[in-house]
Write a protein that holds these residues in place. Structure first.
Motif, short mmCIF file in Angstrom:
data_model
loop_
_atom_site.label_atom_id
_atom_site.label_comp_id
_atom_site.label_asym_id
_atom_site.label_seq_id
_atom_site.Cartn_x
_atom_site.Cartn_y
_atom_site.Cartn_z
N ILE A 86 6.55 -31.03 31.53
CA ILE A 86 6.24 -32.32 30.92
C ILE A 86 7.44 -33.28 30.92
O ILE A 86 7.27 -34.47 31.16
N GLY A 87 8.64 -32.77 30.67
CA GLY A 87 9.81 -33.64 30.60
C GLY A 87 10.23 -34.17 31.95
O GLY A 87 10.24 -35.39 32.18
N TRP A 88 10.57 -33.26 32.88
CA TRP A 88 11.16 -33.68 34.15
C TRP A 88 10.13 -34.16 35.17
O TRP A 88 10.46 -34.91 36.08
N PHE A 172 9.28 -35.60 24.06
CA PHE A 172 8.95 -36.97 23.66
C PHE A 172 10.15 -37.67 23.01
O PHE A 172 10.20 -38.89 22.95
N TRP A 173 11.10 -36.88 22.51
CA TRP A 173 12.29 -37.46 21.88
C TRP A 173 13.54 -37.32 22.75
O TRP A 173 14.38 -38.20 22.76
N ILE A 174 13.65 -36.19 23.49
CA ILE A 174 14.88 -35.95 24.24
C ILE A 174 14.65 -36.00 25.75
O ILE A 174 15.50 -35.61 26.53
N PRO A 179 15.53 -26.90 28.85
CA PRO A 179 16.53 -25.88 28.46
C PRO A 179 16.21 -25.23 27.10
O PRO A 179 16.36 -24.02 26.96
N ILE A 180 15.76 -26.04 26.14
CA ILE A 180 15.41 -25.50 24.82
C ILE A 180 14.18 -24.61 24.92
O ILE A 180 14.13 -23.51 24.35
N THR A 181 13.17 -25.09 25.65
CA THR A 181 11.94 -24.32 25.82
C THR A 181 12.22 -22.99 26.51
O THR A 181 11.68 -21.94 26.11
#
Length: 263
Positions: A86-88, A172-174, A179-181
């Motif tokens: 979702i992020g990248w 949605f924020w970072i 990496p955290i997931t």
């Protein structure tokens, strides 16, 4: 629900057609996961060749725990693997916006956008592990116990999805929470072994904070008489429902906070 079921079936058929266009890639992906899993199982076998049990747990009991974990992971891997991206793949390049303008739930669209063929390898391995271990557990595998086992495995998969969704929502924020997931997901490896071999702090973490214990150890222990964890294992479906509810509520909060990054 009927509409979304029909929509998902259309997405799923499309993905299968694409995978079958590149059959060699499909089978290489499946076999690579099979080989990786066999490497881990071989390590467990080597350990048990040197010891009789692991803090009271025999080889086939550990194999059964491993099998439940692998089956649960396969559900997540096959149907929900797109949560990782979702992020990248969506937020950072601005592709998430197109999900928001479609007349369907954006989370459903995100999930339906991908089927991961590698997960079929995990499904095969999980089934083989459980088939090898089940005759040695002293359990009467009648229809009731098999149904309970199926419900617990599906609940295991749901917990994997809930935890991944929770940490993926941080994007949605970072922008990119991969990496955290990934770090959180690696904790699930601990649950493939009896939790009572770990420090009580780790047991508490994997039971009540990030409930990976309910993806493998506790549901498997529900069928192992000497475990002392049958009651805890049987609440796995409840933990799955609560985890999914909390993760989806957090997703809704993240969705309201979303600002497009553009391309």
């Amino acid at each position: 629900m009927i509409r979304y079921s029909q929509l998902y079936w259309q997405f799923f058929k499309k993905h299968l057609k694409v995978m079958m266009e590149y059959r060699l890639d499909f089978f290489i992906g499946v076999m690579s996961v099979v080989l990786i899993q066999f490497t881990s199982i071989f390590f467990v076998k080597v350990v048990f060749d040197q010891i009789e049990d692991l803090n009271g747990w025999g080889f086939y009991e550990v194999l059964f725990i491993y099998g439940v974990a692998t089956m649960g992971r396969s559900i997540h891997h096959i149907f929900f693997d797109n949560l990782w991206t979702i992020g990248w793949q969506y937020i950072r390049p601005g592709n998430f916006d197109r999900l928001l303008i479609r007349p369907i739930n954006p989370l459903f669209h995100l999930i339906a956008d991908r089927v991961q063929q590698d997960g079929f390898g995990q499904l095969v391995i999980g089934g083989l592990l459980m088939a090898a271990a089940m005759p040695h557990l002293g359990v009467e595998w009648g229809p009731v116990n098999l149904l309970i086992l199926l419900v617990l495995i599906v609940s295991s998969g749901a917990i994997f999805v809930a935890v991944n969704l929770f940490f993926a929502t941080l994007s949605f924020w970072i922008v990119d929470s991969l990496p955290i997931t990934f770090a959180a997901f690696n904790l699930s490896d601990f649950a493939r072994y009896p939790l009572n071999i770990y420090h009580k702090g780790i047991r508490w973490l994997l039971t009540w904070l990030i409930p990976y214990g309910f993806t493998a150890f506790y549901p498997a222990a529900a069928f192992i008489e000497h475990s002392g964890y049958r009651e805890l294992g049987m609440i796995t479906p409840l933990i799955a429902v609560i985890s999914c509810w909390l993760a989806y509520r957090f997703w809704k909060v993240g969705l309201r906070a979303f600002n497009s990054t553009g391309s």
